[in-house]
Design a protein around this motif. Sequence first.
Motif, PDB file in Angstrom:
ATOM      1  N   UNK A   1       0.843  -1.172   0.000  1.00 20.80           N
ATOM      2  CA  UNK A   1       0.000   0.000   0.000  1.00 20.80           C
ATOM      3  C   UNK A   1       0.894   1.242   0.000  1.00 20.80           C
ATOM      4  N   UNK A   2       0.665   2.141  -0.963  1.00 17.95           N
ATOM      5  CA  UNK A   2       1.463   3.355  -1.109  1.00 17.95           C
ATOM      6  C   UNK A   2       1.120   4.361  -0.019  1.00 17.95           C
ATOM      7  N   UNK A   3       2.134   5.130   0.362  1.00 22.95           N
ATOM      8  CA  UNK A   3       1.958   6.200   1.341  1.00 22.95           C
ATOM      9  C   UNK A   3       2.118   7.526   0.612  1.00 22.95           C
ATOM     10  N   UNK A   4       1.107   8.366   0.700  1.00 21.45           N
ATOM     11  CA  UNK A   4       1.061   9.667   0.048  1.00 21.45           C
ATOM     12  C   UNK A   4       1.091  10.759   1.106  1.00 21.45           C
ATOM     13  N   UNK A   5       1.931  11.766   0.888  1.00 23.65           N
ATOM     14  CA  UNK A   5       1.910  12.961   1.736  1.00 23.65           C
ATOM     15  C   UNK A   5       1.261  14.082   0.945  1.00 23.65           C
ATOM     16  N   UNK A   6       0.226  14.678   1.503  1.00 32.85           N
ATOM     17  CA  UNK A   6      -0.436  15.834   0.903  1.00 32.85           C
ATOM     18  C   UNK A   6      -0.024  17.070   1.681  1.00 32.85           C
ATOM     19  N   UNK A   7       0.629  18.019   0.996  1.00 28.46           N
ATOM     20  CA  UNK A   7       0.996  19.300   1.595  1.00 28.46           C
ATOM     21  C   UNK A   7       0.009  20.335   1.069  1.00 28.46           C
ATOM     22  N   UNK A   8      -0.933  20.718   1.904  1.00 29.50           N
ATOM     23  CA  UNK A   8      -2.028  21.597   1.495  1.00 29.50           C
ATOM     24  C   UNK A   8      -2.495  22.390   2.706  1.00 29.50           C
ATOM     25  N   UNK A   9      -2.518  23.721   2.582  1.00 31.39           N
ATOM     26  CA  UNK A   9      -2.900  24.553   3.720  1.00 31.39           C
ATOM     27  C   UNK A   9      -4.404  24.763   3.847  1.00 31.39           C
ATOM     28  N   UNK A  22      -7.663   7.831  -0.094  1.00 31.77           N
ATOM     29  CA  UNK A  22      -7.908   6.713   0.826  1.00 31.77           C
ATOM     30  C   UNK A  22      -8.821   5.672   0.197  1.00 31.77           C
ATOM     31  N   UNK A  23      -9.737   6.121  -0.652  1.00 29.50           N
ATOM     32  CA  UNK A  23     -10.639   5.181  -1.343  1.00 29.50           C
ATOM     33  C   UNK A  23      -9.880   4.235  -2.263  1.00 29.50           C
ATOM     34  N   UNK A  24      -8.699   4.634  -2.710  1.00 30.53           N
ATOM     35  CA  UNK A  24      -7.900   3.768  -3.591  1.00 30.53           C
ATOM     36  C   UNK A  24      -7.015   2.824  -2.790  1.00 30.53           C
ATOM     37  N   UNK A  25      -7.029   2.962  -1.475  1.00 32.64           N
ATOM     38  CA  UNK A  25      -6.216   2.106  -0.624  1.00 32.64           C
ATOM     39  C   UNK A  25      -4.908   2.734  -0.181  1.00 32.64           C
ATOM     40  N   UNK A  44       8.522  10.109   8.022  1.00 30.36           N
ATOM     41  CA  UNK A  44       7.639   9.028   7.577  1.00 30.36           C
ATOM     42  C   UNK A  44       8.043   8.396   6.245  1.00 30.36           C
ATOM     43  N   UNK A  45       8.859   9.070   5.450  1.00 26.10           N
ATOM     44  CA  UNK A  45       9.341   8.556   4.159  1.00 26.10           C
ATOM     45  C   UNK A  45       8.203   8.095   3.252  1.00 26.10           C
ATOM     46  N   UNK A  46       7.322   9.011   2.824  1.00 29.45           N
ATOM     47  CA  UNK A  46       6.225   8.617   1.946  1.00 29.45           C
ATOM     48  C   UNK A  46       6.743   8.168   0.573  1.00 29.45           C
ATOM     49  N   UNK A  47       5.900   7.445  -0.139  1.00 32.18           N
ATOM     50  CA  UNK A  47       6.238   6.981  -1.483  1.00 32.18           C
ATOM     51  C   UNK A  47       6.082   8.075  -2.527  1.00 32.18           C
ATOM     52  N   UNK A  48       5.254   9.060  -2.219  1.00 34.27           N
ATOM     53  CA  UNK A  48       4.940  10.130  -3.167  1.00 34.27           C
ATOM     54  C   UNK A  48       4.469  11.362  -2.407  1.00 34.27           C
ATOM     55  N   UNK A  49       4.700  12.549  -3.006  1.00 33.61           N
ATOM     56  CA  UNK A  49       4.308  13.816  -2.394  1.00 33.61           C
ATOM     57  C   UNK A  49       3.436  14.588  -3.374  1.00 33.61           C
ATOM     58  N   UNK A  50       2.318  15.119  -2.877  1.00 32.55           N
ATOM     59  CA  UNK A  50       1.444  16.006  -3.624  1.00 32.55           C
ATOM     60  C   UNK A  50       1.429  17.325  -2.877  1.00 32.55           C
ATOM     61  N   UNK A  51       1.890  18.395  -3.531  1.00 34.06           N
ATOM     62  CA  UNK A  51       1.996  19.667  -2.829  1.00 34.06           C
ATOM     63  C   UNK A  51       1.281  20.803  -3.535  1.00 34.06           C
ATOM     64  N   UNK A  52       0.726  21.676  -2.726  1.00 33.93           N
ATOM     65  CA  UNK A  52       0.221  22.960  -3.175  1.00 33.93           C
ATOM     66  C   UNK A  52       1.435  23.883  -3.272  1.00 33.93           C
ATOM     67  N   UNK A 117      -1.093   7.472  -9.433  1.00 33.96           N
ATOM     68  CA  UNK A 117      -0.849   6.028  -9.532  1.00 33.96           C
ATOM     69  C   UNK A 117       0.344   5.734 -10.442  1.00 33.96           C
ATOM     70  N   UNK A 118       0.492   6.499 -11.524  1.00 31.10           N
ATOM     71  CA  UNK A 118       1.655   6.332 -12.405  1.00 31.10           C
ATOM     72  C   UNK A 118       2.952   6.636 -11.653  1.00 31.10           C
ATOM     73  N   UNK A 119       2.936   7.688 -10.861  1.00 32.04           N
ATOM     74  CA  UNK A 119       4.142   8.061 -10.114  1.00 32.04           C
ATOM     75  C   UNK A 119       4.471   7.050  -9.024  1.00 32.04           C
TER      76      UNK A 119
END
Length: 142
Positions: A1-9, A22-25, A44-52, A117-119
């Motif tokens: 299961x991938x770990x995603x970090x969302x950086x969003x204020x 979370x719905x994708x697992x 936490x060393x996430x697998x991917x980062x999504x940032x604003x 998912x591609x990333x």
Amino acid sequence: MAVLLIAEDDEDIALVLARVFKRTGMTVLRASDGRAALEAILDKRPDIVLTDLGMPHMDGWELIDAIRAHPDDDVRRVPIAILSGHLRPGDPRAAESQVCAIMLKPCPNDQLLATMEELVTIGLHDHDAADSRCPADMPVTV
């Protein structure tokens, strides 16, 4: 299961994004500013980062620079995607930032999910190598 970090204020946007992923697992971590995001990445060393981009304390550009300059390969090579309404057309930082994807708000959920998912599938990778697996480094064919 991938770990995603969302950086969003924006709390509302962060909650919606977290629910979508979370719905994708995916396991979703959240940070409300760039400084907290960098601390979470190191801890936490996430697998991917999504940032604003527009965030307090450390904006998205500064966060991306800090990640890409980090001496630890597992930090420096993490896939990063931008999701923002703060990107201006022609901003040179977009081409120079070594991000894997740039999406503008509002972004359709299917596009957002497919990109992330591609990333996750690509995983850790360099951006300055000739054999980079990053979609942002792939030549465009017409």
